[in-house]
Write a protein that holds these residues in place. Structure first.
Motif, PDB file in Angstrom:
ATOM      1  N   GLY A 195      42.753  45.212  32.755  1.00 43.73           N
ATOM      2  CA  GLY A 195      43.429  44.601  31.614  1.00 43.73           C
ATOM      3  C   GLY A 195      42.615  43.479  30.977  1.00 43.73           C
ATOM      4  N   SER A 200      40.488  40.636  32.770  1.00 47.47           N
ATOM      5  CA  SER A 200      40.173  40.995  34.159  1.00 47.47           C
ATOM      6  C   SER A 200      38.662  41.204  34.309  1.00 47.47           C
ATOM      7  N   PHE A 201      38.239  41.366  35.550  1.00 50.67           N
ATOM      8  CA  PHE A 201      36.797  41.457  35.792  1.00 50.67           C
ATOM      9  C   PHE A 201      36.306  42.900  35.940  1.00 50.67           C
ATOM     10  N   ILE A 202      36.668  43.562  37.036  1.00 47.79           N
ATOM     11  CA  ILE A 202      35.870  44.723  37.453  1.00 47.79           C
ATOM     12  C   ILE A 202      36.227  46.016  36.717  1.00 47.79           C
ATOM     13  N   THR A 207      42.616  47.612  40.620  1.00 48.85           N
ATOM     14  CA  THR A 207      43.745  46.669  40.637  1.00 48.85           C
ATOM     15  C   THR A 207      43.586  45.734  41.832  1.00 48.85           C
ATOM     16  N   PRO A 208      44.376  44.664  41.897  1.00 52.41           N
ATOM     17  CA  PRO A 208      44.363  43.841  43.112  1.00 52.41           C
ATOM     18  C   PRO A 208      44.686  44.699  44.345  1.00 52.41           C
ATOM     19  N   ASN A 209      44.238  44.224  45.498  1.00 48.60           N
ATOM     20  CA  ASN A 209      44.266  45.005  46.741  1.00 48.60           C
ATOM     21  C   ASN A 209      45.644  45.571  47.102  1.00 48.60           C
ATOM     22  N   HIS A 242      46.182  49.293  46.124  1.00 47.13           N
ATOM     23  CA  HIS A 242      45.170  50.340  46.364  1.00 47.13           C
ATOM     24  C   HIS A 242      45.761  51.527  47.150  1.00 47.13           C
ATOM     25  N   ASP A 267      38.070  50.606  44.192  1.00 43.21           N
ATOM     26  CA  ASP A 267      37.272  49.420  44.503  1.00 43.21           C
ATOM     27  C   ASP A 267      37.664  48.889  45.877  1.00 43.21           C
ATOM     28  N   LYS A 268      36.742  48.118  46.458  1.00 44.50           N
ATOM     29  CA  LYS A 268      37.003  47.536  47.770  1.00 44.50           C
ATOM     30  C   LYS A 268      37.960  46.383  47.640  1.00 44.50           C
ATOM     31  N   THR A 295      33.756  51.751  45.813  1.00 41.86           N
ATOM     32  CA  THR A 295      32.651  51.132  45.073  1.00 41.86           C
ATOM     33  C   THR A 295      32.235  49.792  45.701  1.00 41.86           C
ATOM     34  N   THR A 351      29.655  47.923  45.444  1.00 42.65           N
ATOM     35  CA  THR A 351      28.676  48.015  44.359  1.00 42.65           C
ATOM     36  C   THR A 351      27.226  47.820  44.810  1.00 42.65           C
ATOM     37  N   GLN A 358      43.293  34.854  38.578  1.00 45.10           N
ATOM     38  CA  GLN A 358      42.694  35.187  39.871  1.00 45.10           C
ATOM     39  C   GLN A 358      43.532  34.708  41.047  1.00 45.10           C
ATOM     40  N   TRP A 361      45.961  35.817  42.535  1.00 45.23           N
ATOM     41  CA  TRP A 361      46.359  36.825  43.535  1.00 45.23           C
ATOM     42  C   TRP A 361      45.416  36.818  44.734  1.00 45.23           C
ATOM     43  N   ARG A 362      44.175  36.398  44.533  1.00 49.59           N
ATOM     44  CA  ARG A 362      43.211  36.417  45.640  1.00 49.59           C
ATOM     45  C   ARG A 362      43.573  35.417  46.744  1.00 49.59           C
TER      46      ARG A 362
HETATM   47  N1  NAD Z   1      32.955  46.056  43.803  1.00 52.96           N
HETATM   48  C1  NAD Z   1      32.886  44.817  43.428  1.00 52.96           C
HETATM   49  O1  NAD Z   1      31.783  44.275  43.369  1.00 52.96           O
HETATM   50  C2  NAD Z   1      34.136  44.085  43.036  1.00 52.96           C
HETATM   51  C3  NAD Z   1      34.041  42.942  42.239  1.00 52.96           C
HETATM   52  C4  NAD Z   1      35.228  42.315  41.844  1.00 52.96           C
HETATM   53  C5  NAD Z   1      36.457  42.813  42.257  1.00 52.96           C
HETATM   54  N2  NAD Z   1      36.505  43.905  43.074  1.00 52.96           N
HETATM   55  C6  NAD Z   1      37.806  44.449  43.515  1.00 52.96           C
HETATM   56  O2  NAD Z   1      38.419  45.070  42.394  1.00 52.96           O
HETATM   57  C7  NAD Z   1      39.812  44.842  42.382  1.00 52.96           C
HETATM   58  C8  NAD Z   1      40.210  44.148  41.092  1.00 52.96           C
HETATM   59  O3  NAD Z   1      39.535  42.905  41.000  1.00 52.96           O
HETATM   60  P1  NAD Z   1      39.373  42.100  39.624  1.00 52.96           P
HETATM   61  O4  NAD Z   1      38.424  41.007  39.879  1.00 52.96           O
HETATM   62  O5  NAD Z   1      39.095  43.033  38.503  1.00 52.96           O
HETATM   63  O6  NAD Z   1      40.850  41.523  39.480  1.00 52.96           O
HETATM   64  P2  NAD Z   1      41.484  40.943  38.140  1.00 52.96           P
HETATM   65  O7  NAD Z   1      42.635  40.096  38.570  1.00 52.96           O
HETATM   66  O8  NAD Z   1      40.426  40.342  37.283  1.00 52.96           O
HETATM   67  O9  NAD Z   1      42.022  42.250  37.400  1.00 52.96           O
HETATM   68  C9  NAD Z   1      43.021  43.076  37.929  1.00 52.96           C
HETATM   69  C10 NAD Z   1      43.640  43.886  36.791  1.00 52.96           C
HETATM   70  O10 NAD Z   1      44.560  44.836  37.347  1.00 52.96           O
HETATM   71  C11 NAD Z   1      45.786  44.750  36.610  1.00 52.96           C
HETATM   72  N3  NAD Z   1      46.864  45.233  37.495  1.00 52.96           N
HETATM   73  C12 NAD Z   1      47.438  44.570  38.527  1.00 52.96           C
HETATM   74  N4  NAD Z   1      48.315  45.381  39.152  1.00 52.96           N
HETATM   75  C13 NAD Z   1      48.302  46.562  38.477  1.00 52.96           C
HETATM   76  C14 NAD Z   1      48.982  47.788  38.615  1.00 52.96           C
HETATM   77  N5  NAD Z   1      49.855  47.980  39.611  1.00 52.96           N
HETATM   78  N6  NAD Z   1      48.732  48.782  37.717  1.00 52.96           N
HETATM   79  C15 NAD Z   1      47.840  48.602  36.728  1.00 52.96           C
HETATM   80  N7  NAD Z   1      47.144  47.468  36.547  1.00 52.96           N
HETATM   81  C16 NAD Z   1      47.380  46.462  37.414  1.00 52.96           C
HETATM   82  C17 NAD Z   1      45.912  43.311  36.202  1.00 52.96           C
HETATM   83  O11 NAD Z   1      46.812  43.160  35.118  1.00 52.96           O
HETATM   84  C18 NAD Z   1      44.458  43.045  35.805  1.00 52.96           C
HETATM   85  O12 NAD Z   1      44.201  43.527  34.501  1.00 52.96           O
HETATM   86  C19 NAD Z   1      40.108  44.035  43.643  1.00 52.96           C
HETATM   87  O13 NAD Z   1      40.523  44.920  44.657  1.00 52.96           O
HETATM   88  C20 NAD Z   1      38.780  43.411  44.009  1.00 52.96           C
HETATM   89  O14 NAD Z   1      38.624  43.200  45.404  1.00 52.96           O
HETATM   90  C21 NAD Z   1      35.367  44.548  43.441  1.00 52.96           C
END
Ligand code: NAD
Length: 377
Positions: free
Chosen positions: A14, A17-19, A86-88, A91, A108-109, A135, A137, A179, A181-182
């Motif tokens: 969304g 958000s980051f990943i 999405t947050p953990n 998953h 994602d992890k 992933t 990464t 963030q 939720w972390r």
């Molecule tokens: N592989 C990597 O290097 C890496 C890096 C960052 C994050 N991650 C992982 O990726 C996941 C997301 O992290 P992030 O940093 O993007 O978090 P974030 O908080 O930036 O983004 C999470 C997004 O998911 C949405 N969301 C939450 N619950 C949802 C649901 N049930 N259905 C649909 N959308 C939903 C939120 O609204 C938000 O847009 C986490 O599990 C994190 O551990 C992995």
């Protein structure tokens, strides 16, 4: 989108958000996937804005993942694969529902929020017709793959010691609302820093060295008052071959950005890789000579060549590393190359081990003792 593209849906990603956005770019970098559907956050209005921005048809932007799975199953051109960013906490539910519906999963992890969920997911993956990839990464970087191949080929001799360090400073004080939720066990799972970045360090250590951790002794701390989850981890580990490993991960390392690094000391040499200079692998020999190997070098191993798109000296980074994982998944799905899933590309095996790492680190910290990776608390 070409007819040959694999149609994917993204859950997560969304606005703000980051990943999720990284997944979108990485998936499409080599033209093998097309993002055609999704749930881009928990707020439906914002999800529609994001989806339209990314060119997803409005009728394929869903309210939640259950609606997405049902809606896509009813279409002739429905998605084949769901990407979970999405947050953990969600998953497990998204992955298991998608696999049971016959979809492939790229998640994602960490694999899930708890070890129990990861253990439940393994047989669901096995019983499905789908592929399940995680992933982590950093496994997509050419020089990480080079290090793995060299160690497997005996280039530095028997592995004796691994030092892996993942310092970040962004939680030195508060976290932004997005963030938060972390720091919440109900959403992140039982590991804070351990679950967020400790798992990356753990997985990288096993991935590169080919060794497995047999037991560990962890000290997890919450340095910032009021936190319910750890924000700093220090872990000693023993390896299958009698070697040792030291893992440090921190989110209160003030001023640090994303300085993941690993050194593997073998009987005849040391390999060192740093995320902040990811195209270089350093090899120190016992004879006083050192080598720097650059991504794209003609004598790189096949796995590193496959992970390199540009001529030497043209920087590739995080998006390309993620894209390499996507390319390997596409090869597995299209049958264009032997499947690397659950080998060079992390799948349930690495996922389960890294969940066990979090779980055992918490147990070890609680009891102040060495804890077996196999032991049930
Ligand atoms: N592989 C990597 O290097 C890496 C890096 C960052 C994050 N991650 C992982 O990726 C996941 C997301 O992290 P992030 O940093 O993007 O978090 P974030 O908080 O930036 O983004 C999470 C997004 O998911 C949405 N969301 C939450 N619950 C949802 C649901 N049930 N259905 C649909 N959308 C939903 C939120 O609204 C938000 O847009 C986490 O599990 C994190 O551990 C992995």
């Amino acid at each position: 989108m070409s007819d040959a593209s694999i149609r994917i849906a993204l859950v997560g990603g969304g606005v703000g958000s980051f990943i999720g956005g990284i997944h979108r770019m990485a998936a499409q970098l080599d033209g093998r996937f097309a993002l055609v559907a999704g749930v881009f956050g928990r707020d439906p209005a914002k999800s529609r804005v994001r989806g339209r921005e990314w060119g997803v048809p409005i009728d394929r932007i869903y309210a939640d993942h259950s609606e997405l799975i049902i809606g896509e199953a009813q279409r002739q051109d429905g998605v084949a694969c769901i990407v979970i960013a999405t947050p953990n906490e969600s998953h497990f539910a998204i992955a298991s529902d998608a696999l049971r519906a016959g979809l492939h999963v790229i998640c994602d992890k960490p694999m899930t929020a708890t070890l129990e969920q990861a253990e439940l997911l393994v047989p669901i993956v096995a019983a499905s017709r789908g592929i399940y990839a995680l992933t982590f990464t950093y496994t997509g970087y050419a020089m990480v793959r080079e290090a793995r191949a060299r160690i497997a080929a005996g280039d530095i001799g028997e592995v004796r010691k691994i030092v892996v360090d993942y310092p970040q400073g962004w939680l030195s004080n508060g976290a932004g609302d997005a963030q938060i939720w972390r720091l919440d066990p109900a959403r992140a799972g039982l590991g804070g820093c351990a679950g967020d970045i400790g798992v990356h360090a753990f997985q990288l250590a096993e991935y590169v060295s080919g060794q497995r951790v047999t037991e560990l002794n962890a000290m997890l701390s919450s340095m910032v008052a009021g936190r319910r989850l750890d924000d700093d981890c220090n872990v000693l580990m023993r390896l299958t071959n009698g070697g040792v490993a030291v893992l440090t991960a921190s989110q209160i390392a003030t001023g640090e950005r994303n300085g993941l690094s690993i050194r593997v000391h073998g009987a005849s040499g040391t390999l060192a890789w740093r995320h902040e200079d990811p195209a270089v692998l350093r090899i120190d020999r016992g004879n006083g000579r050192s080598e720097l190997l650059h991504a794209g070098a003609p004598d790189s191993c096949p796995a590193a060549k496959r992970a390199t798109r540009l001529p030497m000296g043209h920087p590739e980074g995080f998006i390309e590393a993620m894209a390499t994982i996507y390319r390997d998944v596409a090869d597995a799905l299209l049958g264009t190359a032997p499947s690397l899933i659950d080998g060079e590309v992390p799948g349930v095996t690495d996922g389960l081990r890294s969940m066990r790492f979090i779980d055992r680190a918490i147990v070890s910290n609680r009891h102040g003792r060495w804890t077996s990776m196999e032991e049930r608390p």
